[in-house]
Design a protein around this motif. Structure first.
Motif, PDB file in Angstrom:
ATOM      1  N   ALA A  24       0.836  -1.204   0.000  1.00 53.31           N
ATOM      2  CA  ALA A  24       0.000   0.000   0.000  1.00 53.31           C
ATOM      3  C   ALA A  24       0.865   1.246   0.000  1.00 53.31           C
ATOM      4  CB  ALA A  24      -0.899  -0.001   1.228  1.00 53.31           C
ATOM      5  N   LYS A  25       0.361   2.293  -0.612  1.00 49.76           N
ATOM      6  CA  LYS A  25       1.037   3.595  -0.566  1.00 49.76           C
ATOM      7  C   LYS A  25       0.812   4.256   0.778  1.00 49.76           C
ATOM      8  CE  LYS A  25       0.822   4.132  -5.509  1.00 49.76           C
ATOM      9  NZ  LYS A  25       0.257   4.783  -6.656  1.00 49.76           N
ATOM     10  N   ALA A  26      -0.333   3.952   1.392  1.00 52.29           N
ATOM     11  CA  ALA A  26      -0.671   4.472   2.726  1.00 52.29           C
ATOM     12  C   ALA A  26      -1.708   3.546   3.343  1.00 52.29           C
ATOM     13  CB  ALA A  26      -1.232   5.889   2.615  1.00 52.29           C
ATOM     14  N   ALA A  27      -1.712   3.480   4.655  1.00 52.10           N
ATOM     15  CA  ALA A  27      -2.703   2.663   5.364  1.00 52.10           C
ATOM     16  C   ALA A  27      -4.088   3.286   5.208  1.00 52.10           C
ATOM     17  CB  ALA A  27      -2.334   2.565   6.834  1.00 52.10           C
ATOM     18  N   HIS A  28      -5.104   2.450   5.214  1.00 54.19           N
ATOM     19  CA  HIS A  28      -6.484   2.916   5.092  1.00 54.19           C
ATOM     20  C   HIS A  28      -7.067   3.224   6.468  1.00 54.19           C
ATOM     21  CE1 HIS A  28      -7.171   2.164   0.786  1.00 54.19           C
ATOM     22  NE2 HIS A  28      -6.183   1.311   0.953  1.00 54.19           N
ATOM     23  N   ASP A  29      -8.131   4.019   6.495  1.00 55.30           N
ATOM     24  CA  ASP A  29      -8.792   4.368   7.751  1.00 55.30           C
ATOM     25  C   ASP A  29      -9.696   3.241   8.246  1.00 55.30           C
ATOM     26  OD1 ASP A  29      -7.639   6.918   7.790  1.00 55.30           O
ATOM     27  OD2 ASP A  29      -9.258   7.755   6.581  1.00 55.30           O
ATOM     28  N   VAL A  30     -10.427   2.604   7.320  1.00 57.49           N
ATOM     29  CA  VAL A  30     -11.386   1.560   7.673  1.00 57.49           C
ATOM     30  C   VAL A  30     -11.278   0.428   6.653  1.00 57.49           C
ATOM     31  CG1 VAL A  30     -13.831   0.998   7.997  1.00 57.49           C
ATOM     32  CG2 VAL A  30     -12.996   3.261   8.616  1.00 57.49           C
ATOM     33  N   ILE A  31     -11.304  -0.814   7.154  1.00 62.00           N
ATOM     34  CA  ILE A  31     -11.293  -1.987   6.275  1.00 62.00           C
ATOM     35  C   ILE A  31     -12.383  -2.932   6.764  1.00 62.00           C
ATOM     36  CG2 ILE A  31      -9.997  -4.031   5.563  1.00 62.00           C
ATOM     37  CD1 ILE A  31      -7.473  -2.329   5.656  1.00 62.00           C
ATOM     38  N   PHE A  32     -13.231  -3.394   5.826  1.00 58.43           N
ATOM     39  CA  PHE A  32     -14.286  -4.362   6.120  1.00 58.43           C
ATOM     40  C   PHE A  32     -13.917  -5.676   5.437  1.00 58.43           C
ATOM     41  CE2 PHE A  32     -16.322  -0.229   6.243  1.00 58.43           C
ATOM     42  CZ  PHE A  32     -17.070  -0.305   7.414  1.00 58.43           C
ATOM     43  N   LEU A  33     -13.925  -6.768   6.198  1.00 60.95           N
ATOM     44  CA  LEU A  33     -13.616  -8.085   5.646  1.00 60.95           C
ATOM     45  C   LEU A  33     -14.783  -9.029   5.915  1.00 60.95           C
ATOM     46  CD1 LEU A  33      -9.942  -8.459   6.910  1.00 60.95           C
ATOM     47  CD2 LEU A  33     -10.668  -7.983   4.591  1.00 60.95           C
ATOM     48  N   ASP A  34     -15.243  -9.722   4.889  1.00 63.98           N
ATOM     49  CA  ASP A  34     -16.326 -10.691   5.006  1.00 63.98           C
ATOM     50  C   ASP A  34     -15.949 -11.935   4.199  1.00 63.98           C
ATOM     51  OD1 ASP A  34     -18.691 -12.026   5.374  1.00 63.98           O
ATOM     52  OD2 ASP A  34     -19.882 -10.702   4.107  1.00 63.98           O
ATOM     53  N   PRO A  35     -14.950 -12.681   4.679  1.00 58.92           N
ATOM     54  CA  PRO A  35     -14.526 -13.884   3.950  1.00 58.92           C
ATOM     55  C   PRO A  35     -15.507 -15.032   4.174  1.00 58.92           C
ATOM     56  CG  PRO A  35     -13.318 -13.709   5.993  1.00 58.92           C
ATOM     57  CD  PRO A  35     -14.162 -12.466   5.885  1.00 58.92           C
ATOM     58  N   PRO A  36     -15.363 -16.114   3.424  1.00 59.35           N
ATOM     59  CA  PRO A  36     -16.213 -17.290   3.661  1.00 59.35           C
ATOM     60  C   PRO A  36     -16.056 -17.772   5.113  1.00 59.35           C
ATOM     61  CG  PRO A  36     -14.979 -17.532   1.622  1.00 59.35           C
ATOM     62  CD  PRO A  36     -14.442 -16.324   2.310  1.00 59.35           C
ATOM     63  N   TYR A  37     -17.163 -18.127   5.731  1.00 63.76           N
ATOM     64  CA  TYR A  37     -17.148 -18.554   7.133  1.00 63.76           C
ATOM     65  C   TYR A  37     -16.364 -19.852   7.332  1.00 63.76           C
ATOM     66  CZ  TYR A  37     -20.942 -15.225   8.147  1.00 63.76           C
ATOM     67  OH  TYR A  37     -21.701 -14.100   8.320  1.00 63.76           O
ATOM     68  N   ASP A  38     -15.744 -19.950   8.495  1.00 63.94           N
ATOM     69  CA  ASP A  38     -15.085 -21.163   8.969  1.00 63.94           C
ATOM     70  C   ASP A  38     -13.983 -21.675   8.048  1.00 63.94           C
ATOM     71  OD1 ASP A  38     -16.781 -21.215  11.263  1.00 63.94           O
ATOM     72  OD2 ASP A  38     -18.357 -22.078  10.016  1.00 63.94           O
ATOM     73  N   THR A  39     -13.289 -20.759   7.383  1.00 64.27           N
ATOM     74  CA  THR A  39     -12.170 -21.143   6.509  1.00 64.27           C
ATOM     75  C   THR A  39     -10.834 -20.621   7.017  1.00 64.27           C
ATOM     76  OG1 THR A  39     -12.375 -19.166   5.130  1.00 64.27           O
ATOM     77  CG2 THR A  39     -13.659 -21.109   4.461  1.00 64.27           C
ATOM     78  N   GLY A  40     -10.855 -19.654   7.927  1.00 61.89           N
ATOM     79  CA  GLY A  40      -9.621 -19.027   8.383  1.00 61.89           C
ATOM     80  C   GLY A  40      -9.105 -17.970   7.416  1.00 61.89           C
ATOM     81  N   ALA A  41      -9.824 -17.741   6.332  1.00 59.93           N
ATOM     82  CA  ALA A  41      -9.381 -16.792   5.311  1.00 59.93           C
ATOM     83  C   ALA A  41      -9.278 -15.368   5.846  1.00 59.93           C
ATOM     84  CB  ALA A  41     -10.316 -16.834   4.110  1.00 59.93           C
ATOM     85  N   GLY A  42     -10.128 -15.009   6.791  1.00 61.98           N
ATOM     86  CA  GLY A  42     -10.079 -13.659   7.354  1.00 61.98           C
ATOM     87  C   GLY A  42      -8.777 -13.402   8.096  1.00 61.98           C
ATOM     88  N   HIS A  43      -8.305 -14.386   8.813  1.00 62.55           N
ATOM     89  CA  HIS A  43      -7.065 -14.240   9.558  1.00 62.55           C
ATOM     90  C   HIS A  43      -5.861 -14.169   8.615  1.00 62.55           C
ATOM     91  CE1 HIS A  43      -9.371 -14.840  13.170  1.00 62.55           C
ATOM     92  NE2 HIS A  43      -9.913 -15.905  12.615  1.00 62.55           N
ATOM     93  N   VAL A  44      -5.918 -14.938   7.539  1.00 60.79           N
ATOM     94  CA  VAL A  44      -4.863 -14.880   6.522  1.00 60.79           C
ATOM     95  C   VAL A  44      -4.856 -13.499   5.869  1.00 60.79           C
ATOM     96  CG1 VAL A  44      -4.100 -15.825   4.304  1.00 60.79           C
ATOM     97  CG2 VAL A  44      -4.921 -17.363   6.104  1.00 60.79           C
ATOM     98  N   ALA A  45      -6.046 -12.990   5.537  1.00 66.03           N
ATOM     99  CA  ALA A  45      -6.150 -11.670   4.909  1.00 66.03           C
ATOM    100  C   ALA A  45      -5.636 -10.572   5.840  1.00 66.03           C
ATOM    101  CB  ALA A  45      -7.590 -11.390   4.506  1.00 66.03           C
ATOM    102  N   LEU A  46      -5.996 -10.633   7.127  1.00 68.69           N
ATOM    103  CA  LEU A  46      -5.518  -9.638   8.089  1.00 68.69           C
ATOM    104  C   LEU A  46      -4.004  -9.607   8.147  1.00 68.69           C
ATOM    105  CD1 LEU A  46      -7.948 -10.089  11.095  1.00 68.69           C
ATOM    106  CD2 LEU A  46      -7.667  -8.034   9.713  1.00 68.69           C
ATOM    107  N   ASP A  47      -3.397 -10.777   8.228  1.00 66.47           N
ATOM    108  CA  ASP A  47      -1.936 -10.863   8.298  1.00 66.47           C
ATOM    109  C   ASP A  47      -1.300 -10.249   7.057  1.00 66.47           C
ATOM    110  OD1 ASP A  47       0.633 -11.890   9.381  1.00 66.47           O
ATOM    111  OD2 ASP A  47       0.533 -13.184   7.604  1.00 66.47           O
TER     112      ASP A  47
END
Length: 79
Positions: A7-30
């Motif tokens: 990223a050129k700069a960090a964002h103010d707000v991020i919304f994540l709605d990955p498929p449930y019970d896959t762990g994808a949200g935690h991978v995306a956050l990292d």
């Protein structure tokens, strides 16, 4: 998320709605944090399955609410 460049700069707000019970949200956050999309002032809303647990080592949980099959977690990057 896998094809994101740094990223050129960090964002103010991020919304994540990955498929449930896959762990994808935690991978995306990292990945988003490592690429600079998430900074100290960024608010992150992560929707997961209500029973889904995962390590959020780099984040502080500000609030968490369960509704039906979903859980919404409000996060900030840990200081």
């Amino acid at each position: 998320v896998l094809s994101l460049s740094p990223a050129k700069a960090a964002h103010d707000v991020i919304f994540l709605d990955p498929p449930y019970d896959t762990g994808a949200g935690h991978v995306a956050l990292d990945r988003l944090a490592r690429l600079g999309w998430i900074g100290p002032a960024t608010w992150v809303a992560l929707e997961t399955g209500a029973k889904e647990e995962g390590a959020l080592r780099a984040f502080d949980i500000i609030a968490e609410r369960k509704t039906g099959k979903a859980k919404i977690t409000l996060l900030r990057l840990a200081a």
